[in-house]
Enzyme design. Structure first.
Site: not given
Ligand code: 6V0
Length: 333
Positions: A52-53, A98, A105, A165, A168, A192
């Site tokens: 989105a950015v 985030r 939650r 998991d 790990r 998870h």
């Molecule tokens: P981050 O770095 O905040 O990345 C999220 C990205 O999503 C950002 O760049 C946002 O700009 C983008 N975004 C938001 N809205 C939109 C949209 N409408 N369209 C497109 N892009 C958008 O977070 P990070 O990368 O660290 O984590 C991403 C997700 O992965 C989170 O929900 C974590 O909790 C999850 N994870 C899941 C794991 C698993 O084992 N399933 C493990 C690690 C993280």
């Protein structure tokens, strides 16, 4: 370059094979770690990045493109518009809101559901034959949401679930036993996160059951000690986040290994989030997604292993399923 013959069939385009396209939605820490691991493992001919950015997205794309001289040839494209994902074989969703300090939650979940309402139907429209792989958290509930919103068969909607998991878990056991983690067969199943279930009864190394020999050794491996190890697997994610702010490398490798099994039709077994109704006594009317060892190939989930669980393990799994299903029902999808 000049063609070597005038024969039309000798032109390069005449022999082009079908190309593999992977889309990564969400170019954050996790999305970019996944994209770069897929790139280095040469799993795709084209990778489409969506975020989105716009500035950050273009920066990430250029940064990867500048590594072209060191990598297998892969076309990289990016856009804020999901149309760029058109014709994907695999779409990986990592976009997520985030957590705001103090936010519940459930509220975070509802914001992510709102995000998925924008993303998933568009993905399904642009790539009706794609496999959908959900990584965003809470991954089990959001995999259910993606299944509902996409209209895809359950075999083509997968959550990365406890694949990480389990890695790990295998790492901790491998360190303890001083063997290679790849030789440790061990699964975490269920949710998870906090209520994940460590399947101790099936842990083995070189085909040898590990629990019996651990319990026969001088060290004490009672229920409490085993729960302590499971807890440290769960806590290790929180530890990484508290130390570096997010997790990225391990989830990148974990998801790339799923992508390899799916796109290359490897038929490898991964613990991933799948539609689990009817397994291990989970009520057949509960459309809950949670992790069970699944055989993955080009068609998606080709089957789920009917593991032998102890009554205690099955009970924990059903408890996990109940909590997840309650979360899903609150969404009214
Ligand atoms: P981050 O770095 O905040 O990345 C999220 C990205 O999503 C950002 O760049 C946002 O700009 C983008 N975004 C938001 N809205 C939109 C949209 N409408 N369209 C497109 N892009 C958008 O977070 P990070 O990368 O660290 O984590 C991403 C997700 O992965 C989170 O929900 C974590 O909790 C999850 N994870 C899941 C794991 C698993 O084992 N399933 C493990 C690690 C993280």
């Amino acid at each position: 370059f000049r063609p070597v013959s005038d024969d039309a069939t000798a032109t390069p385009t005449a022999h082009r094979r079908r190309l593999t396209k992977v889309s990564v939605i969400g170019a954050g820490n996790v999305g970019m770690a996944i994209a770069q691991t897929i790139l280095t493992r040469d799993l795709a001919d084209e990778i489409a990045l969506v975020d989105a950015v716009p500035d950050k997205l273009r920066g990430e794309m250029l940064d990867l493109q500048h590594a072209a001289a060191f990598l297998p040839r892969t076309r990289l494209v990016s856009d804020t518009d999901l149309a760029v994902t058109r014709g994907s074989d695999l779409a990986i969703v990592t976009a997520g809101a985030r957590q705001i300090p103090g936010e519940t939650r459930l509220n975070l979940l509802q914001r992510n559901v709102a995000l998925f309402r924008k993303i998933v139907p568009a993905l399904a429209e642009h790539s009706p034959e794609a496999l959908l792989l959900v990584v965003s958290n809470p991954v089990d509930v959001l995999t259910y949401v993606a299944w509902k919103l996409s209209g895809f068969p359950a075999s083509r909607v997968i959550g990365s679930g406890t694949n990480l998991d389990s890695s790990r878990f295998r790492f901790l056991l491998a360190e303890h036993l001083d063997v290679n983690a790849q030789d440790v067969q061990a699964y975490m199943v269920g949710e998870h996160g906090d209520s994940s279930v460590a399947v101790w009864s099936s842990v083995s190394v070189a085909g040898m059951p590990v629990l019996k020999s651990l319990q026969a050794s001088h060290r004490c491996f009672d229920e409490e000690a085993l729960e302590g190890i499971r807890r440290s697997v769960v806590d290790s994610a929180y530890e990484v986040i508290s130390l570096k702010g997010y997790t990225s490398w391990a989830i990148g490798y974990s998801v790339a290994s799923l992508a390899a099994s799916l796109l290359r039709d490897q038929r490898r077994i991964h613990p991933v989030s799948v539609l689990a109704r009817g397994f291990h006594g989970i009520a057949p009317e509960n459309d809950v997604f949670l992790s069970l060892p699944a055989r993955l190939g080009r068609g998606g989930v080709l089957g789920v292993a009917e593991m032998e669980l102890t009554e205690e393990e099955a009970k924990k799994l059903r408890r996990s399923a109940k909590t997840l299903w309650e979360n899903c029902q609150q969404l009214g999808l």
